[in-house]
Design a protein around this motif. Structure first.
Motif, short mmCIF file in Angstrom:
data_model
loop_
_atom_site.label_atom_id
_atom_site.label_comp_id
_atom_site.label_asym_id
_atom_site.label_seq_id
_atom_site.Cartn_x
_atom_site.Cartn_y
_atom_site.Cartn_z
N THR A 225 2.29 1.69 -3.58
CA THR A 225 1.08 2.22 -4.37
C THR A 225 0.80 3.68 -4.20
OG1 THR A 225 0.16 0.00 -4.33
CG2 THR A 225 -1.45 1.87 -4.93
N GLN A 226 0.80 4.06 -2.76
CA GLN A 226 0.45 5.51 -2.70
C GLN A 226 1.64 6.33 -3.09
OE1 GLN A 226 -0.02 5.49 1.71
NE2 GLN A 226 -2.37 4.95 1.53
N ASP A 227 2.92 6.03 -2.69
CA ASP A 227 3.83 6.73 -3.33
C ASP A 227 4.03 6.89 -4.82
OD1 ASP A 227 4.88 7.26 -0.79
OD2 ASP A 227 6.63 5.96 -0.92
N ARG A 228 3.69 5.71 -5.51
CA ARG A 228 3.59 5.54 -7.02
C ARG A 228 2.50 6.73 -7.41
NH1 ARG A 228 2.28 0.21 -8.95
NH2 ARG A 228 4.20 -0.38 -7.96
N ILE A 229 1.32 6.71 -6.85
CA ILE A 229 0.34 7.63 -7.22
C ILE A 229 0.71 9.10 -7.05
CG2 ILE A 229 -1.91 8.84 -6.69
CD1 ILE A 229 -2.67 5.57 -5.97
N ALA A 230 1.34 9.27 -5.85
CA ALA A 230 2.10 10.82 -5.65
C ALA A 230 3.03 11.02 -6.86
CB ALA A 230 2.56 10.88 -4.54
N GLN B 171 0.95 -1.21 -0.12
CA GLN B 171 -0.05 0.10 0.02
C GLN B 171 0.70 1.36 0.01
OE1 GLN B 171 -2.65 -0.17 3.38
NE2 GLN B 171 -4.28 -1.56 2.22
N SER B 172 1.90 1.20 0.83
CA SER B 172 2.88 2.40 0.84
C SER B 172 3.34 2.63 -0.64
CB SER B 172 3.94 2.21 1.93
OG SER B 172 4.88 3.15 1.99
N ASP C 33 11.91 11.12 -4.33
CA ASP C 33 10.89 10.22 -4.51
C ASP C 33 11.14 8.65 -5.28
OD1 ASP C 33 9.45 12.34 -3.34
OD2 ASP C 33 8.28 13.10 -5.27
#
Length: 196
Positions: free
Chosen positions: A20-25, A17-18, A127
């Protein structure tokens, strides 16, 4: 503290999940850097003999440092997994480095466009580093062939201080686009007034 072979599925899910969230950002950052590339390409070309080679050298140096860091961070993890996790941040870093390379000849006389582009490229590179580190750590935790295991414990903070690296990252992420925008406004006004 006890250790057991394998990583608990709950922790693996949190890890994924972490990522995935970083990838979306990072996708958001990629879209923003593409918009900045359009802006810098719309600025007029000016003769700035000292600034153009400096901006291009800084962009090339940044790309070399990012490649070296990613190569070192991947370790034993497959490069394809790190690329799958970090492709938006990698693309944002390369676009931001391109914006930095072009900004030397298209920026304002105060070099705010170039400084802003550099800070944006550094943010994208940071990032990318985070995503690659998370991805390679997840691979190491899942790779049962290497008998990897995770020790579950409780982390205790001795101080109540702020995380300076997160604060510095947020500051750079805010200041870079602001300087870029102010520099682009100055460059467009310079074009309207005819000053070189």
């Amino acid at each position: 503290m006890t250790s057991s072979p394998g990583t608990p599925p709950v922790l693996l899910d949190l890890w994924r999940q972490s990522i995935t969230q970083d990838r979306i950002a990072a996708v958001g950052l990629l879209l923003a850097t593409v918009c900045l590339a359009v802006v810098v390409l719309a600025l007029p070309v000016r003769r700035r003999p000292g600034r153009t080679p400096l901006a291009r050298t800084a962009a090339a140096l940044l790309v070399v440092l990012v490649v070296a860091y990613v190569w070192d961070s991947v370790g034993d993890a497959p490069l394809s997994g790190a690329f799958a996790a970090g492709w938006p941040a990698l693309t944002a870093t390369l676009v931001a480095a391109g914006v930095l390379a072009v900004s030397g000849e298209r920026g304002d006389r105060f070099a705010l466009v170039s400084i802003g582009a550099l800070l944006i490229a550094v943010t994208a590179a940071a990032d990318l580093g985070d995503l690659v580190s998370l991805s390679s750590s997840l691979w190491s935790a899942v790779d049962v062939r290497r008998d990897a295991f995770l020790e579950v414990g409780v982390a205790v903070s001795a101080g109540g201080g702020k995380d300076l690296s997160a604060a510095a990252h947020a500051g750079v992420a805010l200041v870079g686009p602001a300087l870029f925008a102010i520099g682009a406004l100055h460059a467009s006004r310079d074009d309207l007034t005819g000053s070189r």
